[in-house]
Design a protein around this motif. Structure first.
Motif, PDB file in Angstrom:
ATOM      1  N   GLY A  62       0.756  -1.200   0.014  1.00  0.00           N
ATOM      2  CA  GLY A  62      -0.005  -0.088   0.006  1.00  0.00           C
ATOM      3  C   GLY A  62       0.597   1.324   0.081  1.00  0.00           C
ATOM      4  N   ILE A  63       2.014   1.291   0.860  1.00  0.00           N
ATOM      5  CA  ILE A  63       2.879   2.474   0.997  1.00  0.00           C
ATOM      6  C   ILE A  63       3.623   2.509  -0.344  1.00  0.00           C
ATOM      7  CG2 ILE A  63       4.712   3.104   2.155  1.00  0.00           C
ATOM      8  CD1 ILE A  63       3.677   2.291   4.721  1.00  0.00           C
ATOM      9  N   ALA A  64       4.035   1.455  -1.106  1.00  0.00           N
ATOM     10  CA  ALA A  64       4.527   1.642  -2.257  1.00  0.00           C
ATOM     11  C   ALA A  64       3.668   2.035  -3.401  1.00  0.00           C
ATOM     12  CB  ALA A  64       4.752  -0.049  -2.719  1.00  0.00           C
ATOM     13  N   LEU A  65       2.506   1.701  -3.335  1.00  0.00           N
ATOM     14  CA  LEU A  65       1.329   2.337  -4.292  1.00  0.00           C
ATOM     15  C   LEU A  65       1.417   3.806  -4.192  1.00  0.00           C
ATOM     16  CD1 LEU A  65      -0.454   1.664  -6.704  1.00  0.00           C
ATOM     17  CD2 LEU A  65      -2.215   1.381  -4.859  1.00  0.00           C
ATOM     18  N   ASN A 207     -11.320 -11.822  -7.607  1.00  0.00           N
ATOM     19  CA  ASN A 207     -10.830 -13.312  -7.017  1.00  0.00           C
ATOM     20  C   ASN A 207      -9.539 -13.061  -5.898  1.00  0.00           C
ATOM     21  OD1 ASN A 207     -12.922 -14.460  -8.162  1.00  0.00           O
ATOM     22  ND2 ASN A 207     -11.811 -15.006  -9.793  1.00  0.00           N
ATOM     23  N   SER A 208      -9.225 -11.850  -5.772  1.00  0.00           N
ATOM     24  CA  SER A 208      -7.861 -11.592  -5.113  1.00  0.00           C
ATOM     25  C   SER A 208      -8.063 -11.082  -3.489  1.00  0.00           C
ATOM     26  CB  SER A 208      -6.815 -10.917  -6.003  1.00  0.00           C
ATOM     27  OG  SER A 208      -5.660 -10.495  -5.144  1.00  0.00           O
ATOM     28  N   ASN A 209      -7.517 -11.710  -2.740  1.00  0.00           N
ATOM     29  CA  ASN A 209      -7.450 -11.187  -1.502  1.00  0.00           C
ATOM     30  C   ASN A 209      -6.277 -10.379  -0.823  1.00  0.00           C
ATOM     31  OD1 ASN A 209      -9.879 -12.395  -0.782  1.00  0.00           O
ATOM     32  ND2 ASN A 209      -8.828 -14.300  -0.559  1.00  0.00           N
ATOM     33  N   ASN A 210      -5.520 -10.266  -1.970  1.00  0.00           N
ATOM     34  CA  ASN A 210      -3.979  -9.469  -1.671  1.00  0.00           C
ATOM     35  C   ASN A 210      -4.134  -8.185  -1.353  1.00  0.00           C
ATOM     36  OD1 ASN A 210      -2.814 -11.846  -2.464  1.00  0.00           O
ATOM     37  ND2 ASN A 210      -2.148 -11.225  -4.426  1.00  0.00           N
ATOM     38  N   TRP A 211      -5.360  -7.342  -1.578  1.00  0.00           N
ATOM     39  CA  TRP A 211      -5.443  -5.967  -1.104  1.00  0.00           C
ATOM     40  C   TRP A 211      -5.890  -5.822   0.301  1.00  0.00           C
ATOM     41  CZ3 TRP A 211      -5.056  -1.674  -4.582  1.00  0.00           C
ATOM     42  CH2 TRP A 211      -4.415  -1.905  -5.605  1.00  0.00           C
ATOM     43  N   ASN A 212      -6.086  -7.035   0.801  1.00  0.00           N
ATOM     44  CA  ASN A 212      -6.527  -6.690   2.268  1.00  0.00           C
ATOM     45  C   ASN A 212      -4.895  -6.573   3.147  1.00  0.00           C
ATOM     46  OD1 ASN A 212      -9.042  -7.540   1.696  1.00  0.00           O
ATOM     47  ND2 ASN A 212      -8.751  -9.940   2.022  1.00  0.00           N
ATOM     48  N   VAL A 270      -0.517   4.258 -16.718  1.00  0.00           N
ATOM     49  CA  VAL A 270      -0.072   3.225 -17.113  1.00  0.00           C
ATOM     50  C   VAL A 270       0.778   2.522 -15.701  1.00  0.00           C
ATOM     51  CG1 VAL A 270       1.793   1.863 -18.206  1.00  0.00           C
ATOM     52  CG2 VAL A 270       0.341   3.593 -19.324  1.00  0.00           C
ATOM     53  N   TYR A 271       1.568   3.491 -15.128  1.00  0.00           N
ATOM     54  CA  TYR A 271       2.304   3.088 -13.907  1.00  0.00           C
ATOM     55  C   TYR A 271       1.371   2.453 -12.665  1.00  0.00           C
ATOM     56  CZ  TYR A 271       7.090   4.520 -15.628  1.00  0.00           C
ATOM     57  OH  TYR A 271       8.238   4.664 -15.925  1.00  0.00           O
ATOM     58  N   ILE A 272       0.352   3.154 -12.529  1.00  0.00           N
ATOM     59  CA  ILE A 272      -0.642   2.865 -11.242  1.00  0.00           C
ATOM     60  C   ILE A 272      -1.483   1.665 -11.869  1.00  0.00           C
ATOM     61  CG2 ILE A 272      -2.752   3.667 -10.136  1.00  0.00           C
ATOM     62  CD1 ILE A 272       0.038   5.079  -9.362  1.00  0.00           C
ATOM     63  N   LEU A 273      -1.850   1.472 -13.028  1.00  0.00           N
ATOM     64  CA  LEU A 273      -2.121   0.000 -13.521  1.00  0.00           C
ATOM     65  C   LEU A 273      -1.342  -1.027 -13.344  1.00  0.00           C
ATOM     66  CD1 LEU A 273      -4.339   1.323 -16.446  1.00  0.00           C
ATOM     67  CD2 LEU A 273      -5.297   0.917 -14.420  1.00  0.00           C
ATOM     68  N   THR A 274      -0.226  -0.843 -13.825  1.00  0.00           N
ATOM     69  CA  THR A 274       0.592  -1.967 -13.432  1.00  0.00           C
ATOM     70  C   THR A 274       0.860  -2.456 -12.117  1.00  0.00           C
ATOM     71  OG1 THR A 274       1.746  -1.064 -15.674  1.00  0.00           O
ATOM     72  CG2 THR A 274       3.032  -2.530 -14.010  1.00  0.00           C
ATOM     73  N   ILE A 279      -0.106  -6.012  -7.373  1.00  0.00           N
ATOM     74  CA  ILE A 279      -0.535  -6.065  -5.992  1.00  0.00           C
ATOM     75  C   ILE A 279      -1.706  -7.126  -5.856  1.00  0.00           C
ATOM     76  CG2 ILE A 279      -2.016  -5.152  -4.098  1.00  0.00           C
ATOM     77  CD1 ILE A 279      -0.471  -2.493  -4.747  1.00  0.00           C
ATOM     78  N   THR A 280      -2.501  -7.319  -7.107  1.00  0.00           N
ATOM     79  CA  THR A 280      -3.751  -8.197  -7.364  1.00  0.00           C
ATOM     80  C   THR A 280      -3.049  -9.549  -7.571  1.00  0.00           C
ATOM     81  OG1 THR A 280      -5.013  -6.305  -8.455  1.00  0.00           O
ATOM     82  CG2 THR A 280      -5.325  -8.725  -8.698  1.00  0.00           C
TER      83      THR A 280
END
Length: 504
Positions: A62-65, A207-212, A270-274, A279-280
């Motif tokens: 999250g901080i990286a984003l 289907n991803s829980n990685n954002w938790n 593009v960077y934010i989407l990537t 993360i996903t």
């Protein structure tokens, strides 16, 4: 016989008023092609290499984003500052050298300090970092060896990097149109590739829980955040490329702002989407555990790993894509490097040698001598620093970005000086002063926070940054010494020499 007379006998030279060789220069860039030169440098190796490294530095996806978002926002603010500076000084000069001299005209040739640092450190550092990266991933794509760092021959790698530099120099010398077309093609290829990568990752979002709990962190030190932010800034580096090529723009007063702003916004999206796709797709805990427990992976292969997994053919393809992306970034820097060298030479940065570099071949219309000189210099540095290790990317990219950041801050100061001058009559594109102040606060923070040591997780992941930045300041001090000795210690001697030439 005077130097000018001897040059006039060469059919390749025309002369402007003042006795300087005139470049055979025709505007070749529009809004999209101008933006392409920015995008091609911005989207280099950083977005492919840095996401995983930044994760490990700040220990939180999250901080990286957030850092990637801050980097894009600050790049946009910087772009607005440089648009006004570029339009204020056009057509009499380009880049930080001109901005410094316009703001402080009472100090003779003060902008030559920037030219020294840019010619000998900032741009070559970026060129070497990305050419090494291009060579490394090209070799990996060919040999398919998963031990990226340990198995590539230390002799073959720098030789491949130099060959890449030679290829880039060749097509830049042959034709401005060819270099623009290649640049535009590579920029589009990189944009499409990253968009595809992003879509592949984001389709799994539901289907991803990685954002938790993406903001869980082990509280890294300030130096880790600063080091991570510097890597983000390097990934965005190039948003001001078009300022060094403003004389190449058709109708620059209209197109500079659109090219600059468009390139930053597109790269940011593009960077934010990537990163969101990263993360996903990748579980942070498993990712860091795998890197800790195996020597077969590298954090700078993060994008390739999450996209293709253990598929060897897929990894080779991704490596080829990274090599091409880095190749394009070097090409964009080569184009800019030559323009900075030209302008420095036009202002007598290199006594008795300036006419060699403030020159464009009449038949080709390209700054052949500047391209050749930068190829030789970067090749020598590549050979000398090959003993540093197989991955000098961090050393050169951090040093280059730090120096570039410092002088971008100086440019912000220059804009405030120009805007607050009592005789200011400029009525073109305006950047509010509060934007410049916000940008300068950020630059000051980065300048000093970068010296604070981090956790030093490992040699390849989080090197202590202070040595890179100490070297950067040493280069700046050398540039200051050169400027002072050139303009003050030998000032009387130079005047006498010039007077003698005029009498002859």
């Amino acid at each position: 016989m005077s130097e000018r007379k001897s040059l006039e006998e060469d059919d390749d030279f025309d002369f402007e008023e003042g006795g300087l060789p005139k470049k055979n220069n025709k505007p070749i860039l529009g809004i999209l092609t101008g933006a392409g030169f920015n995008i091609n440098q911005i989207i280099g190796a950083g977005i492919f290499q840095n996401p995983g490294v930044i994760w490990l530095l700040v220990q939180s996806p999250g901080i990286a984003l957030i850092l990637w978002i801050i980097g894009g926002f600050m790049s946009l603010l910087g772009s607005l500052i440089y648009i006004e500076l570029g339009l204020r000084t056009f057509p009499s000069g380009i880049g930080e050298q001109k901005y410094i001299e316009e703001a402080f005209p009472q100090i003779k040739n003060l902008g030559h300090i920037f030219s020294f640092v840019a010619i000998f450190a900032i741009i070559p550092g970026g060129v070497i970092a990305d050419s090494y990266t291009s060579a490394k991933y090209l070799l990996y794509a060919i040999q398919g060896d998963t031990y990226i760092y340990n198995q590539i021959n230390k002799i073959i790698l720098p030789i491949t990097a130099i060959i890449i530099l030679g290829m880039i120099m060749t097509y830049h010398i042959l034709s401005n149109k060819l270099s623009v077309n290649i640049n535009q093609t590579l920029a589009l290829l990189k944009l499409l590739s990253l968009l595809i990568i992003s879509m592949v990752g984001l389709v799994k979002l539901s289907n991803s829980n990685n954002w938790n709990n993406i903001f869980n962190t082990n509280s890294p030190k300030l130096g880790d955040y600063a080091n991570a932010m510097m890597k983000v800034l390097f990934a965005y580096w190039g948003w001001n490329n078009i300022n060094y090529s403003i004389e190449e723009l058709k109708s620059p007063k209209e197109k500079l702002k659109y090219s600059s702003i468009f390139s930053v916004i597109v790269s940011f999206i593009v960077y934010i989407l990537t990163n969101a796709a990263f993360i996903t797709e990748v579980d942070y805990n498993n990712y860091t555990a795998n890197l800790t427990n195996t020597t077969n992976e590298s954090p700078d292969m993060a994008i390739a790993i999450f996209f293709v997994g253990n598929n060897e053919l897929g990894r080779r393809f991704m490596s080829l894509l990274i090599a091409i992306s880095s190749f394009g970034s070097v090409g964009s820097m080569f184009f800019v490097y030559a323009r900075i060298t030209e302008y420095a030479a036009a202002t007598k940065f290199m006594p008795k040698r300036s006419n060699l570099f403030n020159y464009r071949n009449k038949r080709l219309g390209t700054p052949t001598n500047a391209y050749l000189a930068q190829f030789i210099y970067c090749s020598i540095l590549t050979g000398c620093f090959s003993i540093y290790g197989e991955n000098p990317f961090d050393f050169f990219s951090d040093s280059s970005q730090y120096l570039a950041t410092v002088f971008q801050g100086v440019s912000g100061i220059c804009l405030i000086v120009l805007k607050t001058r009592s005789n200011d009559v400029y009525d073109g594109f305006q950047t509010p002063i509060f934007i410049t102040i916000i940008y300068l606060i950020f630059i000051v923070f980065m300048t000093f926070a970068s010296f604070v040591a981090g956790t030093n997780i490992s040699d390849d992941i989080a090197q202590r940054p202070s040595m890179h930045y100490i070297i950067s300041w040493i280069v700046t001090i050398l540039g200051t010494i050169y400027w002072y000795s050139r303009n003050f210690i030998n000032f009387g001697y130079l005047n006498n020499t010039q007077a003698t030439d005029i009498q002859q």
